[in-house]
Design an enzyme around this catalytic site. Structure first.
Site, PDB file in Angstrom:
ATOM      1  N   CYS A 167       0.824  -1.213   0.000  1.00 48.19           N
ATOM      2  CA  CYS A 167       0.000   0.000   0.000  1.00 48.19           C
ATOM      3  C   CYS A 167       0.854   1.257   0.000  1.00 48.19           C
ATOM      4  O   CYS A 167       0.508   2.268  -0.619  1.00 48.19           O
ATOM      5  CB  CYS A 167      -0.934  -0.006   1.194  1.00 48.19           C
ATOM      6  N   HIS A 303      -2.082   1.311   6.955  1.00 44.73           N
ATOM      7  CA  HIS A 303      -2.431   1.288   5.538  1.00 44.73           C
ATOM      8  C   HIS A 303      -2.160   2.649   4.908  1.00 44.73           C
ATOM      9  O   HIS A 303      -2.586   3.680   5.434  1.00 44.73           O
ATOM     10  CB  HIS A 303      -3.908   0.912   5.389  1.00 44.73           C
ATOM     11  N   ASN A 324      -8.074   4.451  -2.538  1.00 47.78           N
ATOM     12  CA  ASN A 324      -7.530   3.219  -1.972  1.00 47.78           C
ATOM     13  C   ASN A 324      -6.881   2.396  -3.083  1.00 47.78           C
ATOM     14  O   ASN A 324      -6.945   2.756  -4.260  1.00 47.78           O
ATOM     15  CB  ASN A 324      -8.646   2.434  -1.266  1.00 47.78           C
TER      16      ASN A 324
END
EC number: 3.4.22.-
Length: 378
Positions: A167, A303, A324
């Protein structure tokens, strides 16, 4: 270290149009009423999502014991989603998405992970290069009431990190893609795989990393190549130095947003997409589908995502627009709107204001193809 897992009435209307939920499996209470109906719901879900899950401890991924365990996890999650959506007073909804047969622990280990170890306070302090924050002098009262960098052409399409804790690379790349578009007028899709394979001095590929370290790598390396030249594979491999030497987009450095200050974060996002970290390992985040997220989460940042705008709903709820890296079949076609302005001088919801940073690019300079030095692959 992030292991992983981002007005006027016209602006509100545009934000609503862009917030369509991803396709999910619809179901009702009757689907939860018996073993037979639950099996039928599970098969509907399986026909939509062909995903590979880690086998149960000591088992084989497709044996009877593992299949039964997956079904039981799915049932528990479906009931949680149903009960959560029945509760009133929440401006967001959950859905049976591709993570519906994963336990919270499996989800955390696969898509989130190593939590507070990544904090900048444990990795050399804050402030970016030079300790400056160039947007600090902006007048908060004069900021636009809503900003959406997607509509300004500074955000590439939604990507999918897969079952790789990369991520941090996607967060970094989204911010660099954005500032490059703002400074050069060109939106170039850049390579997360180059960072996963080659930025191994401080970052750890699929086992986590920090966006600040990745910005440092891009500057030190002389730039970053394109996605088409160095495609994503969702696994760490040997650095392809020939491909990585193609420096298609450059940056001059990076700066950190003052910590725990949503006002400062808003100033930064008003000027460019920003790399941010959140705690994303809770069930509400896992199954988020649509609306302004106000769900349960803490500040164990695990994240990396990108804040690509902000806005306000018709009822006055302020939110961040967050990109995302879990594919278009999660959330609002890959995005989540997260409540903004939770409290003054706060960490922000899920810690979004704790660890924000952005790349710096002074002008239209990018490496020209004629100046590229191609090295042997090693």
């Amino acid at each position: 270290m992030l292991r992983c897992f981002l007005v006027a009435a016209a602006a509100v209307a545009l934000a609503a149009a862009a917030a369509a939920p991803a396709r999910a499996i619809p179901f009702t209470e009757s689907d939860l009423s018996s073993e037979e109906s639950l099996r039928a719901l599970y098969e509907r879900w399986r026909s939509r999502y062909t995903v590979s899950r880690p086998a149960a401890s000591g088992g084989v991924g497709n044996d009877d014991g593992e299949a039964r365990r997956r079904f039981n996890v799915f049932v528990e999650n479906a009931r949680y989603i149903h009960e959560a959506n029945r509760r009133g007073g929440r401006p967001f909804r959950l859905a049976l998405n591709k993570f519906a047969d994963m336990t919270t622990d499996e989800f955390r280990r696969t898509y989130a992970g190593s939590r507070a170890r990544h904090h900048r306070s444990l990795s050399g302090g804050r402030g970016g290069e030079g300790g400056s924050f160039r947007y600090g002098g902006d007048d908060e009262d004069n900021l636009p009431p809503a900003v959406d960098w997607r509509e300004r052409g500074a955000v590439t399409g939604i990507k999918d990190q897969g079952q790789c804790g990369s991520c941090w690379a996607f967060s970094t790349v989204a911010a660099v893609e954005g500032v490059n578009k703002i400074k050069t007028g060109r939106l170039v899709t850049l390579s997360e795989q180059e960072l996963v394979d080659c930025d191994t001095g401080d970052n750890q590929g699929c086992d986590g990393g920090l966006m600040d370290y990745a910005f440092q790598f891009i500057k030190r390396n002389g730039g970053i190549t394109t996605e088409s030249n160095y495609p994503y594979r969702a696994e760490q491999g040997r650095c392809n130095k020939a491909k990585a030497s193609s420096h298609d987009v450059t940056i001059d450095g990076y700066e950190d947003v003052p910590a725990n200050d949503e006002s400062a974060l808003q100033k930064a996002v008003a000027n460019q997409p920003v790399a941010v970290a959140v705690e994303a390992s809770g069930q509400d985040f896992q199954f988020y589908s649509e609306g302004v997220f106000t769900g349960e989460c803490g500040t164990d940042l695990d994240h990396g995502v990108a804040a690509v705008g902000y806005g306000i709903t018709r009822d006055g709820t302020k939110y961040w627009i967050v990109k995302n890296s879990w594919g278009e079949d999660w959330g609002e076609r890959g995005y989540i709107r997260m409540q903004r302005g939770v409290s003054s001088d706060s960490n922000g919801l899920c810690g979004i204001a704790m660890e924000a940073s952005y790349p710096v690019k002074s002008g239209a300079r990018n490496a020209a193809a004629s100046n590229r030095v191609v090295k042997d692959e090693m």
